[in-house]
Design an enzyme around this catalytic site. Structure first.
Site, mmCIF file in Angstrom:
data_model
loop_
_atom_site.group_PDB
_atom_site.id
_atom_site.type_symbol
_atom_site.label_atom_id
_atom_site.label_comp_id
_atom_site.label_asym_id
_atom_site.label_seq_id
_atom_site.Cartn_x
_atom_site.Cartn_y
_atom_site.Cartn_z
ATOM 1 N N GLU B 251 21.174 37.985 32.787
ATOM 2 C CA GLU B 251 22.101 36.860 32.799
ATOM 3 C C GLU B 251 23.496 37.387 33.105
ATOM 4 O O GLU B 251 24.152 37.975 32.267
ATOM 5 C CB GLU B 251 22.070 36.153 31.430
ATOM 6 C CG GLU B 251 23.097 35.074 31.249
ATOM 7 C CD GLU B 251 23.037 33.983 32.323
ATOM 8 O OE1 GLU B 251 21.936 33.587 32.681
ATOM 9 O OE2 GLU B 251 24.107 33.577 32.787
ATOM 10 N N ASN B 375 26.347 28.544 17.185
ATOM 11 C CA ASN B 375 27.727 29.053 17.187
ATOM 12 C C ASN B 375 27.922 30.137 16.128
ATOM 13 O O ASN B 375 28.685 31.079 16.331
ATOM 14 C CB ASN B 375 28.706 27.903 16.930
ATOM 15 C CG ASN B 375 28.955 27.097 18.206
ATOM 16 O OD1 ASN B 375 28.245 27.258 19.191
ATOM 17 N ND2 ASN B 375 29.963 26.256 18.175
#
Lengths: 379, 398
Positions: B251, B375
């Site tokens: 990625e 998160n």
């Protein structure tokens, strides 16, 4: 597309950081900022003679380095990181204003004087109704013009040998003049501030007689706007440095401080705060270097006024909040010692507060952007 | 520092834009801007046909080597492709897991036989993949995987038993790659295998999970002695974790600018509504719209720094903040949309519960800050990897 430093820029960053680590230590900052001169003239001389930072934006034709905004941002970021207490911002801002004035011998001589180490400060605003509020009037009297009024928050004004003064005539038309700090009718007063690392002065003028030789620009409303926008980018660089240093010294502290038989850096409450601080510092840095690229493009005629205004407002809103958030969170991470005079985090906190409102608060920056986005034009 | 692309890259951009413009027409006009997170369940067949169209134009798997039908596109070209794809309103890619996860994994860790069997159908838009990582007991703590794989000497096949969850589009896919435990006694990231499993077989049961939007794009996938052949394990038995984590290294953020183009479309829509209904005069809304604008631009320059970063593919600081940044921003955008609409935001115009785009945005963005690493997990990663803060001690606080 390569939104990364060149090898030369990386080298400039490394040498700037190394120089300031040695010369702008915590002890040096504390001594300089509380001294009578409000800075250390010897260090300033060293910067001017060995580092040449005052000449970064000055064209080579005026003895400068003729470099760009990315280079200047790199140095100012390093200065913020080390709380540099010297008139570097002041002369950078004056350089910006001078570069926007029409090319004349007087202007070029002033740029050369800056490269020579002269401190020239911009006396632009009285801050009565915002930063574009001009407090000096220019009255025409036959062959001379008389300047009267006050400019406040003049950076390192007490150290300046000359001022660039923005004045408005009876019709509101603005002009830019250069005056000598020692000229008759000029009174400069150092104004003590909470943040002692960025000295401010009030410059009062009473019927200061100026000749056409001292006139740098007429019809200067646009020049003042652009100077403000570009100056904000200079402040942003400082704030990115403050945001980064606040993060670094606070994380270092939490790695050393132990409670409940663990370093407090191992607690998620601390780690998550630090992660948010890094996100803010890196984001502000991205917008800083974007704005620096736009400033270069604007001077080259490759970016329009709206793009410059937008870049400066975005970067300023983001970096002001990053610096304040990081320094404030840094105090909390330090615990009790964070509020003592002994630890440096309080110095960053004060510098973050001072720069947050200097040249416009984040909410004002956002409102200016909202005008662009929602009202189809500038504020 | 240079913000612009080279002339050659701009020419590539034109080529992409022209092709998309010419081909997102006719039968494909209706899939424009459809699919993607929160809308994955729409126009599935049409979007599969679109994948075959893309394949005809050599626009699938452009980052793959030419030997396997790719274009060996540079980082810049991949960024440009994603940008132009988003600009043209290209639909959410049915093939994106095969293109960006299965393919690179096989190219890096797969055998020649695996590549020959699995890569061409992905490249040609004929085989669709899903991802079998998370389990009910292995979410943020992925290494807690309990799905078992046992090699049956009699049949020469692996037998897989267990449950995966949050498997996007499993019910529309042909294959799933599965991380499963080979050694019953093993712990954490040891003793795992990475398997390539066909979904259309008796041992696999797929149950959609209905979301708060009333729609379903995630699934539970049950494996009850599901099988794959001895050749369908990638890497050595026990190397599953290494293979799975290798994916993360692929990625490089090439899709981030394209993702931001879609975000810009959403923000533009909100601005349009605010100007129309007068919300644009509300000082609070003005501040928040400006803040959203700043956030989106920040993402762009964070991405450009990330994309300009080290050639070694190591995760830079900018890359580490990206997920935390965009998910928080997008969630706030959903709330901003509701506040701009005011009471009107509540009205469901098509029954019984067919939500409009902004309502879906508002509700589905609550998932953004959870999937792909919450998160909180992101903050742990930033603190531990970028800032060198100590790991949380493992273990029981019950």
């Amino acid at each position: 597309m390569k939104f990364a430093f060149t090898d030369e820029q990386r080298m400039l960053r490394d040498t700037s950081q190394a120089f300031l680590a040695a010369e702008s230590s915590s002890a040096a900052v504390r001594t300089a900022s509380t001294s009578e001169q409000t800075y250390d003239p010897e260090l300033w001389q060293k910067i001017c003679e060995d580092m040449y930072w005052q000449g970064i934006l000055v064209p080579e034709s005026c003895d400068g380095l003729g470099l760009g905004w990315v280079e200047l941002a790199i140095v100012l970021e390093a200065a913020g990181e080390r709380l540099l207490t010297a008139p570097l911002f002041a002369v950078a801002q004056s350089t910006v204003a001078l570069k926007l004035c029409p090319q004349t011998d007087i202007r070029d001589a002033l740029l050369s004087a800056i490269v020579g180490g002269d401190v020239i400060s911009l006396a632009m605003s009285d801050q009565r109704s915002g930063w574009s509020s001009c407090g000096v009037t220019a009255n025409d009297r036959s062959n001379t013009t008389l300047l009267s009024g006050t400019a406040r928050f003049v950076p390192f004004g007490a150290a300046a040998s000359k001022f660039l003064v923005v004045a408005a005539d009876a019709s509101g038309s603005q002009s830019v003049w250069v005056i000598d700090a020692a000229q008759e009718g000029v009174v400069t007063e150092h104004t003590p501030t909470m943040d002692q690392t960025r000295a401010m002065a009030t410059v009062s003028l009473e019927n200061v007689a100026v000749s056409v030789d001292q006139l740098l620009a007429d019809d200067a409303a646009s020049l003042v706007d652009k100077t403000l926008a570009l100056s904000r980018i200079l402040v942003v660089a400082d704030q990115v440095g403050v945001a980064q240093a606040s993060l670094d010294i606070s994380v270092d502290y939490t790695k050393e401080r132990s409670q409940f038989d663990r370093t407090i850096a191992s607690f998620q409450a601390i780690k998550h705060k630090a992660a948010d601080m890094m996100l803010k510092a890196e984001s502000a840095r991205s917008l800083l270097y974007y704005a620096a690229c736009i400033a270069d493009a604007w001077f080259a005629g490759e970016a329009d006024d709206a793009a410059l205004e937008e870049a400066a407002c975005m970067a300023s809103a983001c970096a002001s909040e990053a610096a304040f958030f990081n320094a404030g969170s840094g105090i909390q991470m330090h615990g009790g010692v964070g509020i003592t005079e002994e630890y440096d985090i309080q110095l960053y906190f004060k510098r973050a507060r001072a720069t947050e409102s200097f040249l416009g608060r984040p909410a004002e920056m956002r409102e200016a952007l909202a005008c662009q986005l929602l009202d189809g034009g500038a504020s | 520092m240079k913000l612009s692309f080279t002339a050659a890259d701009e020419q590539f951009r034109e080529e992409v834009a022209d092709w998309l413009n010419d081909n997102l027409q006719g039968e494909f006009a209706k899939v424009r801007y459809r699919g993607g997170p929160g809308d994955e369940h729409h126009f599935v067949d049409e979007r599969k046909a679109w994948e075959r169209k893309l394949a005809e134009g050599r626009w699938t798997c452009i980052g793959w080597p030419e030997e396997w039908g790719g274009r060996a596109a540079s980082i810049e070209q991949q960024v440009i492709f994603h940008e132009e794809y988003a600009r043209a309103g290209g639909p959410g890619r049915m093939g994106h897991i095969g293109d960006t996860l299965t393919g690179p994994t096989l190219l890096a860790f797969g055998s020649e036989a695996q590549k020959a069997k699995y890569l061409p159908p992905i490249r040609n838009g004929e085989a669709f993949w899903s991802q079998g990582y998370s389990e009910p007991g292995a979410g943020s703590d992925l290494a807690a995987i309990r799905t078992r794989a046992v090699f049956d000497e009699a049949t020469g096949q692996w037998q897989i038993t267990g449950q995966k969850v949050w498997t996007s589009l499993a019910h529309e896919s042909d294959y799933v790659f599965v991380l499963a435990r080979i050694d019953r006694e093993s712990k954490r990231h040891h003793g795992l295998g990475f398997f390539l499993v066909a979904l259309d077989q008796p041992g696999v049961t797929i149950r959609p999970i209905t979301q708060l939007t009333g729609t379903a794009e995630f699934n539970e996938v049950y494996f009850d002695d599901a099988v794959c052949s001895a050749d369908d394990i990638v890497g050595a038995p026990g190397d599953g974790w290494k293979v799975a984590m290798g994916l993360l290294g692929f990625e490089r953020g090439v899709s981030t600018l394209g993702q931001q183009m879609l975000f810009q479309t959403e923000l533009d829509e909100i601005v349009r509504i605010a100007k129309g209904n007068g919300a644009s005069r509300d000082p609070d809304i003005r501040q928040r719209i400006a803040e959203a604008h700043i956030g989106l631009r920040t993402m762009r320059y964070n991405s450009m720094r990330m994309l300009s970063g080290g050639e070694d593919g190591s995760l830079s600081r900018e890359a580490m903040i990206y997920k935390l940044y965009w998910s928080s921003w997008h969630r706030n955008l959903g709330k901003l949309a509701m506040d701009v609409l005011g009471p009107e935001a509540e009205l469901v115009e098509e029954g019984p519960y067919e939500l409009n785009k902004l309502q879906s945005l508002f509700l589905f963005t609550r998932a953004d800050t959870i999937y792909g690493g919450t998160n909180q997990i992101q903050r742990n990663l930033i603190a531990e990897r970028a800032l060198g803060m100590p790991k949380e001690p493992r273990g029981s606080a019950k």
